[in-house]
Design an enzyme around this catalytic site. Structure first.
Site, PDB file in Angstrom:
ATOM      1  N   ARG A   1      38.220  45.345  28.776  1.00 22.05           N
ATOM      2  CA  ARG A   1      37.752  46.527  29.791  1.00 22.05           C
ATOM      3  C   ARG A   1      36.564  47.319  29.359  1.00 22.05           C
ATOM      4  O   ARG A   1      35.768  47.555  30.239  1.00 22.05           O
ATOM      5  CB  ARG A   1      39.221  47.632  29.862  1.00 22.05           C
ATOM      6  CG  ARG A   1      39.974  47.379  30.963  1.00 22.05           C
ATOM      7  CD  ARG A   1      41.114  48.466  30.855  1.00 22.05           C
ATOM      8  NE  ARG A   1      42.172  47.630  31.743  1.00 22.05           N
ATOM      9  CZ  ARG A   1      42.370  48.223  33.031  1.00 22.05           C
ATOM     10  NH1 ARG A   1      41.765  48.822  33.650  1.00 22.05           N
ATOM     11  NH2 ARG A   1      43.498  47.492  33.628  1.00 22.05           N
TER      12      ARG A   1
ATOM     13  N   ASP B   1      49.656  46.668  22.168  1.00 23.25           N
ATOM     14  CA  ASP B   1      49.226  47.980  22.590  1.00 23.25           C
ATOM     15  C   ASP B   1      48.793  47.888  24.152  1.00 23.25           C
ATOM     16  O   ASP B   1      47.922  48.619  24.569  1.00 23.25           O
ATOM     17  CB  ASP B   1      47.774  47.876  21.889  1.00 23.25           C
ATOM     18  CG  ASP B   1      46.961  46.590  22.080  1.00 23.25           C
ATOM     19  OD1 ASP B   1      47.261  45.854  22.905  1.00 23.25           O
ATOM     20  OD2 ASP B   1      46.044  46.680  21.175  1.00 23.25           O
TER      21      ASP B   1
ATOM     22  N   HIS C   1      39.351  34.449  32.455  1.00 22.64           N
ATOM     23  CA  HIS C   1      40.510  35.516  32.551  1.00 22.64           C
ATOM     24  C   HIS C   1      40.688  35.655  34.176  1.00 22.64           C
ATOM     25  O   HIS C   1      39.669  35.611  34.604  1.00 22.64           O
ATOM     26  CB  HIS C   1      39.988  36.800  32.046  1.00 22.64           C
ATOM     27  CG  HIS C   1      41.474  37.848  31.705  1.00 22.64           C
ATOM     28  ND1 HIS C   1      41.835  38.537  32.588  1.00 22.64           N
ATOM     29  CD2 HIS C   1      42.091  38.176  30.621  1.00 22.64           C
ATOM     30  CE1 HIS C   1      42.895  39.234  32.161  1.00 22.64           C
ATOM     31  NE2 HIS C   1      42.949  38.898  30.719  1.00 22.64           N
TER      32      HIS C   1
ATOM     33  N   HIS D   1      37.349  39.382  27.944  1.00 28.52           N
ATOM     34  CA  HIS D   1      37.969  40.265  28.965  1.00 28.52           C
ATOM     35  C   HIS D   1      37.938  41.610  28.842  1.00 28.52           C
ATOM     36  O   HIS D   1      38.517  42.506  29.618  1.00 28.52           O
ATOM     37  CB  HIS D   1      39.337  39.771  29.132  1.00 28.52           C
ATOM     38  CG  HIS D   1      40.382  39.992  28.107  1.00 28.52           C
ATOM     39  ND1 HIS D   1      40.172  39.371  26.751  1.00 28.52           N
ATOM     40  CD2 HIS D   1      41.035  41.036  27.809  1.00 28.52           C
ATOM     41  CE1 HIS D   1      41.137  39.962  25.943  1.00 28.52           C
ATOM     42  NE2 HIS D   1      41.534  41.096  26.503  1.00 28.52           N
TER      43      HIS D   1
ATOM     44  N   GLU E   1      53.420  44.324  15.655  1.00 28.58           N
ATOM     45  CA  GLU E   1      52.179  44.418  15.358  1.00 28.58           C
ATOM     46  C   GLU E   1      51.727  45.761  15.458  1.00 28.58           C
ATOM     47  O   GLU E   1      50.795  46.282  16.470  1.00 28.58           O
ATOM     48  CB  GLU E   1      51.496  43.459  16.603  1.00 28.58           C
ATOM     49  CG  GLU E   1      50.060  43.336  16.320  1.00 28.58           C
ATOM     50  CD  GLU E   1      49.279  42.678  17.510  1.00 28.58           C
ATOM     51  OE1 GLU E   1      48.817  43.363  18.361  1.00 28.58           O
ATOM     52  OE2 GLU E   1      49.079  41.395  17.618  1.00 28.58           O
TER      53      GLU E   1
ATOM     54  N   GLU F   1      43.759  50.715  24.489  1.00 21.92           N
ATOM     55  CA  GLU F   1      44.706  50.108  23.650  1.00 21.92           C
ATOM     56  C   GLU F   1      45.072  51.105  22.363  1.00 21.92           C
ATOM     57  O   GLU F   1      45.998  51.258  21.884  1.00 21.92           O
ATOM     58  CB  GLU F   1      44.430  48.592  23.343  1.00 21.92           C
ATOM     59  CG  GLU F   1      44.533  47.483  24.537  1.00 21.92           C
ATOM     60  CD  GLU F   1      43.416  47.499  25.487  1.00 21.92           C
ATOM     61  OE1 GLU F   1      42.290  48.332  25.236  1.00 21.92           O
ATOM     62  OE2 GLU F   1      43.636  46.662  26.132  1.00 21.92           O
TER      63      GLU F   1
HETATM   64  C1  UD1 Z   1      45.302  43.580  29.556  1.00 28.41           C
HETATM   65  C2  UD1 Z   1      45.813  44.479  28.220  1.00 28.41           C
HETATM   66  C3  UD1 Z   1      44.931  44.221  27.210  1.00 28.41           C
HETATM   67  C4  UD1 Z   1      45.211  42.802  26.644  1.00 28.41           C
HETATM   68  C5  UD1 Z   1      45.035  41.761  28.161  1.00 28.41           C
HETATM   69  C6  UD1 Z   1      45.235  40.375  27.843  1.00 28.41           C
HETATM   70  C7  UD1 Z   1      46.219  46.844  28.837  1.00 28.41           C
HETATM   71  C8  UD1 Z   1      45.776  48.240  28.997  1.00 28.41           C
HETATM   72  N1  UD1 Z   1      45.140  45.945  28.725  1.00 28.41           N
HETATM   73  O1  UD1 Z   1      43.983  43.782  29.981  1.00 28.41           O
HETATM   74  O2  UD1 Z   1      45.243  44.992  25.947  1.00 28.41           O
HETATM   75  O3  UD1 Z   1      44.171  42.320  25.885  1.00 28.41           O
HETATM   76  O4  UD1 Z   1      45.541  42.260  29.146  1.00 28.41           O
HETATM   77  O5  UD1 Z   1      44.719  39.346  28.670  1.00 28.41           O
HETATM   78  O6  UD1 Z   1      47.419  46.681  29.045  1.00 28.41           O
HETATM   79  N2  UD1 Z   1      45.162  39.413  37.000  1.00 28.41           N
HETATM   80  C9  UD1 Z   1      45.793  38.407  37.749  1.00 28.41           C
HETATM   81  N3  UD1 Z   1      46.733  37.680  37.452  1.00 28.41           N
HETATM   82  C10 UD1 Z   1      47.097  37.649  36.091  1.00 28.41           C
HETATM   83  C11 UD1 Z   1      46.611  38.724  35.122  1.00 28.41           C
HETATM   84  C12 UD1 Z   1      45.350  39.361  35.611  1.00 28.41           C
HETATM   85  O7  UD1 Z   1      45.311  38.468  38.981  1.00 28.41           O
HETATM   86  O8  UD1 Z   1      47.592  36.783  35.685  1.00 28.41           O
HETATM   87  C13 UD1 Z   1      44.063  40.184  37.361  1.00 28.41           C
HETATM   88  C14 UD1 Z   1      44.654  41.455  38.476  1.00 28.41           C
HETATM   89  O9  UD1 Z   1      43.818  41.690  39.617  1.00 28.41           O
HETATM   90  C15 UD1 Z   1      44.736  42.666  37.539  1.00 28.41           C
HETATM   91  C16 UD1 Z   1      43.410  42.495  36.711  1.00 28.41           C
HETATM   92  O10 UD1 Z   1      43.400  40.975  36.429  1.00 28.41           O
HETATM   93  O11 UD1 Z   1      44.753  43.917  37.985  1.00 28.41           O
HETATM   94  C17 UD1 Z   1      43.570  43.298  35.282  1.00 28.41           C
HETATM   95  O12 UD1 Z   1      44.824  43.030  34.618  1.00 28.41           O
HETATM   96  P1  UD1 Z   1      45.334  43.990  33.612  1.00 28.41           P
HETATM   97  O13 UD1 Z   1      46.814  43.733  32.966  1.00 28.41           O
HETATM   98  O14 UD1 Z   1      45.313  45.283  34.204  1.00 28.41           O
HETATM   99  O15 UD1 Z   1      44.304  43.681  32.270  1.00 28.41           O
HETATM  100  P2  UD1 Z   1      43.612  44.465  31.232  1.00 28.41           P
HETATM  101  O16 UD1 Z   1      44.023  45.952  31.110  1.00 28.41           O
HETATM  102  O17 UD1 Z   1      42.024  44.322  31.407  1.00 28.41           O
HETATM  103  N1  UDP Z   2      45.171  32.147  25.268  1.00 31.12           N
HETATM  104  C1  UDP Z   2      45.808  31.210  26.129  1.00 31.12           C
HETATM  105  N2  UDP Z   2      45.029  30.579  27.227  1.00 31.12           N
HETATM  106  C2  UDP Z   2      43.703  30.775  27.267  1.00 31.12           C
HETATM  107  C3  UDP Z   2      43.076  31.958  26.588  1.00 31.12           C
HETATM  108  C4  UDP Z   2      44.004  32.432  25.680  1.00 31.12           C
HETATM  109  O1  UDP Z   2      46.946  30.796  25.891  1.00 31.12           O
HETATM  110  O2  UDP Z   2      43.148  30.134  28.524  1.00 31.12           O
HETATM  111  C5  UDP Z   2      45.841  32.776  24.275  1.00 31.12           C
HETATM  112  C6  UDP Z   2      45.457  32.831  23.037  1.00 31.12           C
HETATM  113  O3  UDP Z   2      45.587  31.454  22.061  1.00 31.12           O
HETATM  114  C7  UDP Z   2      45.831  34.137  22.253  1.00 31.12           C
HETATM  115  C8  UDP Z   2      46.028  34.850  23.615  1.00 31.12           C
HETATM  116  O4  UDP Z   2      45.971  34.130  24.780  1.00 31.12           O
HETATM  117  O5  UDP Z   2      47.199  33.855  21.699  1.00 31.12           O
HETATM  118  C9  UDP Z   2      45.005  35.959  23.789  1.00 31.12           C
HETATM  119  O6  UDP Z   2      45.108  36.723  24.850  1.00 31.12           O
HETATM  120  P1  UDP Z   2      44.048  37.454  25.430  1.00 31.12           P
HETATM  121  O7  UDP Z   2      42.722  37.043  24.975  1.00 31.12           O
HETATM  122  O8  UDP Z   2      44.281  37.654  26.968  1.00 31.12           O
HETATM  123  O9  UDP Z   2      44.547  39.036  25.030  1.00 31.12           O
HETATM  124  P2  UDP Z   2      44.431  39.657  23.684  1.00 31.12           P
HETATM  125  O10 UDP Z   2      44.951  39.223  22.292  1.00 31.12           O
HETATM  126  O11 UDP Z   2      42.882  40.165  23.610  1.00 31.12           O
HETATM  127  O12 UDP Z   2      45.231  41.032  23.817  1.00 31.12           O
END
Ligand code: UD1
Ligand code: UDP
Length: 380
Positions: free
Chosen positions: A209, A100, A239, A207, A122, A136
């Site tokens: 939003r 999602d 995160h 984490h 999924e 999502e």
């Molecule tokens: C996104 C997904 C959410 C998922 C989560 C998993 C959407 C709308 N949301 O969350 O469903 O549960 O990822 O973790 O797609 N950032 C870094 N390095 C990284 C990753 C993120 O610096 O490796 C920072 C960046 O500043 C980025 C911010 O985190 O802008 C948020 O990342 P983003 O993918 O937008 O996160 P979410 O939307 O909160």
């Molecule tokens: N996970 C990981 N390292 C971490 C935290 C989570 O590998 O430090 C894995 C966890 O086992 C799960 C996935 O990341 O499979 C979940 O990711 P996240 O919580 O970011 O996203 P969501 O599942 O809520 O979309």
């Protein structure tokens, strides 16, 4: 019967998509019918890169769309544009998206615009609330309008899709591929638990939003109160999102019973989960993984699209208020019977063979092998 391999493009951009699509890629590679091409969008950067060793053996194209504090609209625009170009260039037979995220929605939309069929892994998770999880819930519904194959992890998810009018012949109940990967990774035995004390081990992740800002700050204060008990080691792999860090770090740094670490690679995360006593999380994937390892889970959200774990008794939906979080955690840590009931409630998310079912169904539908020669167990 096989003339040319079927070209599957798997689009992924975030940590959970990598974890949940890796078993599908492995199953496709093993089948010899498919030629999997992984496109990583880079919606996540470090947190995605640390997952990429799950995909060592297959072809990969990398986009690099992540920006600090990216906004949903600009991220979506960059993704649809970039993925449209890759699909036009690569001409896959179908595109696979998972879950999602913005990457999943954009991958489905870009494929739809290029008239390439979409498989949704999924599929069918629903809370019924447009703003929780945000964005999502709506992403999944939109992908559900575009997909040709809907691989639902549970019979409940399949039921939602059918109730929404998705043709039954395109909905398949498979289990969740996250269980495939978790069991596969644990069987390799290469990860290391990151807990370092003999205290009770509490694993925390936050984490979402919709909780960022004041709600997440007050959840941090609840965790600090829990740590004040003195008999727990609380480990938080934090995160990378700056919004998450701003909310949690002021509350959680400097306490002797709380350890904040960078996101863990999947091998170490799985080992850490296996070594914990209690999980506090708002993560979707961890809600699925923890019951598979018998780890009681408190879901720090007001709603969940994964109620199956709550229904079997493996998880509790405790909300986001500090009192509720502290009370629910204390109740489990202090009541051995209540703890054991949750720890032995079972896992409703699959048996570790979801990806085989998905790939067998796709193989049957692409007509590359007689459908009746494939073992496809469809069941809840
Ligand atoms: C996104 C997904 C959410 C998922 C989560 C998993 C959407 C709308 N949301 O969350 O469903 O549960 O990822 O973790 O797609 N950032 C870094 N390095 C990284 C990753 C993120 O610096 O490796 C920072 C960046 O500043 C980025 C911010 O985190 O802008 C948020 O990342 P983003 O993918 O937008 O996160 P979410 O939307 O909160
Ligand atoms: N996970 C990981 N390292 C971490 C935290 C989570 O590998 O430090 C894995 C966890 O086992 C799960 C996935 O990341 O499979 C979940 O990711 P996240 O919580 O970011 O996203 P969501 O599942 O809520 O979309």
């Amino acid at each position: 019967m096989i003339d040319a391999p079927v070209r599957a493009m798997l689009v992924l951009g975030t940590r959970p998509e990598a974890i949940k699509l890796a078993p599908v890629v492995r199953a496709m590679t093993a089948s010899a019918l498919f030629e999997p091409l992984v496109v990583t969008t880079g919606q996540h950067r470090e947190m995605l890169h640390q997952m990429l060793d799950l995909f060592q053996v297959c072809d990969r194209i990398e986009l690099d769309v992540m920006r600090e504090r990216q906004q949903l609209a600009t991220l979506t625009a960059r993704l649809v544009d970039g993925l449209g170009a890759v699909i036009r260039e690569q001409q896959p037979d179908f595109v696979v998206v998972q879950g999602d995220t913005t990457t999943a929605l954009s991958g489905a939309l870009a494929a739809f615009y290029e008239r390439v069929p979409v498989a949704h892994v999924e599929a069918g998770l629903r809370t019924g609330l447009a703003d929780n999880p945000f964005p999502e819930e709506i992403n999944r519904r939109l992908i559900g309008r575009m997909a040709r194959w809907h691989f639902a992890p549970t019979s409940r998810a399949a039921g939602y899709l059918k109730a929404e009018g998705v043709p039954e012949s395109t909905v398949f109940t498979t289990g969740n591929t996250v269980i495939d990967n978790l069991l596969w990774v644990l069987s390799r035995g290469e990860g290391r638990s990151q807990f370092s004390s003999g205290l009770r081990h509490v694993l925390l992740t936050l984490h979402r939003r919709e909780n960022q800002g004041d709600t997440m700050r007050s959840m941090g204060s609840a965790v600090r109160r829990l740590a004040d008990r003195g008999d727990v080691e609380i480990l938080l792999p934090l995160h990378k999102s700056p919004a998450v860090r701003e909310a949690l770090l002021p509350e959680l740094t400097g306490h002797p019973n709380i350890r904040v670490v960078e996101p863990l690679g999947y091998l170490d995360f799985a080992a850490t989960l296996a070594a914990c006593d209690l999980v506090l999380t708002d993560s979707g994937g961890i809600q699925e993984e923890a019951p598979a390892l018998g780890k009681p889970t408190l879901v720090l959200r007001t709603t969940t699209e994964r109620p199956e774990a709550v229904e079997v008794g493996a998880a509790k939906l405790v909300g986001t208020t500090p009192a509720a979080i502290v009370d629910a955690a204390a109740a489990l840590l202090d009541d051995r019977e209540a703890y054991t009931r949750m720890a032995t409630a079972g896992n409703p998310f699959g048996d570790g063979h979801a990806a085989d079912r998905i790939v067998a169904q796709l193989a049957a539908d692409f007509g590359r092998t007689p459908a009746d020669s494939l073992v496809v167990h469809i069941g809840g």
